[in-house]
Design a protein around this motif. Structure first.
Motif, PDB file in Angstrom:
ATOM      1  N   VAL A 110      -7.958 -10.777  11.857  1.00 51.37           N
ATOM      2  CA  VAL A 110      -7.717  -9.522  11.140  1.00 51.37           C
ATOM      3  C   VAL A 110      -7.409  -8.469  12.191  1.00 51.37           C
ATOM      4  O   VAL A 110      -8.186  -8.265  13.131  1.00 51.37           O
ATOM      5  N   CYS A 111      -6.242  -7.814  12.034  1.00 51.83           N
ATOM      6  CA  CYS A 111      -5.826  -6.749  12.955  1.00 51.83           C
ATOM      7  C   CYS A 111      -5.836  -5.446  12.165  1.00 51.83           C
ATOM      8  O   CYS A 111      -5.161  -5.340  11.133  1.00 51.83           O
ATOM      9  N   LEU A 112      -6.602  -4.464  12.622  1.00 53.15           N
ATOM     10  CA  LEU A 112      -6.650  -3.176  11.907  1.00 53.15           C
ATOM     11  C   LEU A 112      -5.487  -2.299  12.318  1.00 53.15           C
ATOM     12  O   LEU A 112      -5.130  -2.244  13.500  1.00 53.15           O
ATOM     13  N   VAL A 159      -4.506  -5.126   8.316  1.00 51.48           N
ATOM     14  CA  VAL A 159      -5.152  -4.243   7.335  1.00 51.48           C
ATOM     15  C   VAL A 159      -4.985  -2.792   7.784  1.00 51.48           C
ATOM     16  O   VAL A 159      -5.572  -2.372   8.792  1.00 51.48           O
ATOM     17  N   ARG A 160      -4.164  -2.057   7.051  1.00 48.45           N
ATOM     18  CA  ARG A 160      -3.947  -0.632   7.379  1.00 48.45           C
ATOM     19  C   ARG A 160      -4.944   0.232   6.615  1.00 48.45           C
ATOM     20  O   ARG A 160      -5.040   0.125   5.386  1.00 48.45           O
ATOM     21  N   THR A 161      -5.639   1.072   7.352  1.00 48.55           N
ATOM     22  CA  THR A 161      -6.582   1.978   6.713  1.00 48.55           C
ATOM     23  C   THR A 161      -6.317   3.407   7.185  1.00 48.55           C
ATOM     24  O   THR A 161      -5.312   3.658   7.863  1.00 48.55           O
ATOM     25  N   ALA A 162      -7.185   4.343   6.824  1.00 45.75           N
ATOM     26  CA  ALA A 162      -6.914   5.750   7.144  1.00 45.75           C
ATOM     27  C   ALA A 162      -8.201   6.577   7.147  1.00 45.75           C
ATOM     28  O   ALA A 162      -9.171   6.222   6.471  1.00 45.75           O
ATOM     29  N   TRP A 163      -8.208   7.652   7.905  1.00 43.90           N
ATOM     30  CA  TRP A 163      -9.220   8.718   7.856  1.00 43.90           C
ATOM     31  C   TRP A 163     -10.645   8.132   7.724  1.00 43.90           C
ATOM     32  O   TRP A 163     -11.404   8.471   6.815  1.00 43.90           O
ATOM     33  N   GLY A 216      -0.986 -11.765   5.539  1.00 43.36           N
ATOM     34  CA  GLY A 216       0.022 -10.715   5.367  1.00 43.36           C
ATOM     35  C   GLY A 216      -0.586  -9.338   5.566  1.00 43.36           C
ATOM     36  O   GLY A 216      -1.685  -9.193   6.121  1.00 43.36           O
ATOM     37  N   THR A 217       0.140  -8.339   5.113  1.00 46.48           N
ATOM     38  CA  THR A 217      -0.253  -6.939   5.347  1.00 46.48           C
ATOM     39  C   THR A 217      -0.908  -6.347   4.101  1.00 46.48           C
ATOM     40  O   THR A 217      -0.417  -6.533   2.984  1.00 46.48           O
ATOM     41  N   LEU A 269      -1.985   5.934   1.046  1.00 45.18           N
ATOM     42  CA  LEU A 269      -1.652   4.513   0.875  1.00 45.18           C
ATOM     43  C   LEU A 269      -2.068   4.018  -0.505  1.00 45.18           C
ATOM     44  O   LEU A 269      -3.085   4.459  -1.052  1.00 45.18           O
ATOM     45  N   GLU A 270      -1.283   3.092  -1.036  1.00 45.24           N
ATOM     46  CA  GLU A 270      -1.661   2.411  -2.279  1.00 45.24           C
ATOM     47  C   GLU A 270      -2.095   0.998  -1.907  1.00 45.24           C
ATOM     48  O   GLU A 270      -1.378   0.299  -1.177  1.00 45.24           O
TER      49      GLU A 270
END
Ligand SMILES: NC(=O)c1ccc[n+]([C@@H]2O[C@H](COP(=O)([O-])OP(=O)(O)OC[C@H]3O[C@@H](n4cnc5c(N)ncnc54)[C@H](OP(=O)(O)O)[C@@H]3O)[C@@H](O)[C@H]2O)c1
Length: 301
Positions: A110-112, A159-163, A216-217, A269-270
């Motif tokens: 898992v790559c953040l 896995v794209r995350t935020a804040w 996947g992403t 992000l959705e």
């Protein structure tokens, strides 16, 4: 199952540990597949992910790992702008080193990554295959990390995350509480929109995603969109701090802090891939923040 978690001292690393040690998160129990997991936690002082030889030696001595969760990164957005080469070394080359080592032992990784891979020109929440065009060094280096990880390991989850905010480590919530209490005033950008995200909720979803083979992403943030200013007001209100709240435009902020990196105006992000596969269990950001504010006095480092 054998797991390696990098960035153990960081916000997300600490919440993954909390979830794995208690077999639960704030939003639910984690999958049974982790009940007998043997987990190694490393950070900069034990394994520098940008050193390929050190990474390979670690896997040879301690592996093989069924799953690697790479939380290690240089996350200081303004710092990355000052030294992009150093950021690239960790966020991209380091990510590739981990992915190659995972591939060599036929493991998953898992790559953040981040909402800052997007340029900020959208006005509706972004899905996983929307066009990438980072406007900061941090965003560029994280995007490079995504590309290199996917190329190096067949079993990769991006896995794209935020804040992000967790109980351990520095974050926007703790900074706002400190400034409001010390200065009686907060000045916060009101024209950048995104998703505040609890590291505990994110840890839960990562462990659920990684238990599958749906590589996947993924976007994974708490639900709902707000500005940094809205987020700051919710924080000080929840803490019952009566302070002056000043909203700033990005241009005004840049005038005060010229060295600061550009940030996307809109990077909400959705969680589309999650919703289409195992389900999106992420809470509205206001609910996650309410739980965090209740537990922070007990869990703050
Ligand atoms: N924080 C956010 O708002 C946010 C938003 C979007 C995406 N993300 C991504 O989510 C992930 C987790 O973020 P986080 O907030 O938990 O990060 P964090 O709290 O900054 O933790 C990152 C950890 O990585 C370690 N590290 C840095 N360079 C390293 C190296 N060369 N080798 C090994 N370890 C190294 C750091 O150690 P030191 O402290 O000793 O440097 C730190 O413990 C990162 O990939 C980040 O890019 C974060």
């Amino acid at each position: 199952m054998k797991i390696l978690i990098t960035g153990e001292r960081g916000q997300l690393g600490n919440e993954l540990r909390r979830c794995l040690e208690t077999m639960g998160a704030e939003i639910g129990p984690i999958p049974d597949v982790y009940s007998d997991a043997e987990v190694d936690y490393v950070d900069y002082h034990t394994l520098d992910i940008s050193d390929a030889d050190a990474v390979n030696a670690w896997y040879t001595e301690h592996g093989p790992y069924d799953l690697t969760i790479n939380c290690a990164a240089i996350t200081n957005v303004d710092g990355c702008e000052q030294d992009e080469a150093a950021a690239l070394h960790v966020n991209a080359i380091g990510a590739e080193n981990m992915a190659r080592a995972a591939q060599a032992c036929d493991g998953k990784i898992v790559c953040l990554s981040t909402d800052y891979v997007f340029p900020g020109v959208s006005s509706v929440p972004l899905v996983e295959d929307d066009p990438i065009a980072p406007i900061s060094a941090y965003g560029r280096t994280k995007w490079e990390g995504e590309v290199l990880t996917s190329a190096a390991c067949d079993k990769s989850f991006i896995v794209r995350t935020a804040w992000l905010y967790g109980y351990v480590g520095k974050n926007f919530v703790k900074t706002m509480l400190h400034l409001a209490r010390e200065n009686g005033k907060i000045s916060v950008v009101n024209d950048q929109l995104g998703n505040p995200t609890s590291a505990n909720d994110l840890a839960y979803e990562i462990l659920k995603i990684a238990a599958t083979s749906n590589y996947g992403t993924y976007h994974c943030t708490n639900n709902g969109t707000c500005s940094w200013f809205d987020f700051a007001c919710a924080i000080v209100d929840a803490a019952g701090i009566d302070c002056e709240k000043e909203g700033l435009s990005s241009a005004e902020y840049k005038e005060r802090f010229p060295q600061s990196a550009d940030r996307p105006a809109y990077s909400s992000l959705e969680n589309a891939h999650l919703a289409a596969t195992i389900g999106d269990e992420m809470r509205p950001w206001q609910e996650a923040l309410a739980t965090y504010m209740q537990r922070l006095p007990e869990l703050d480092d």
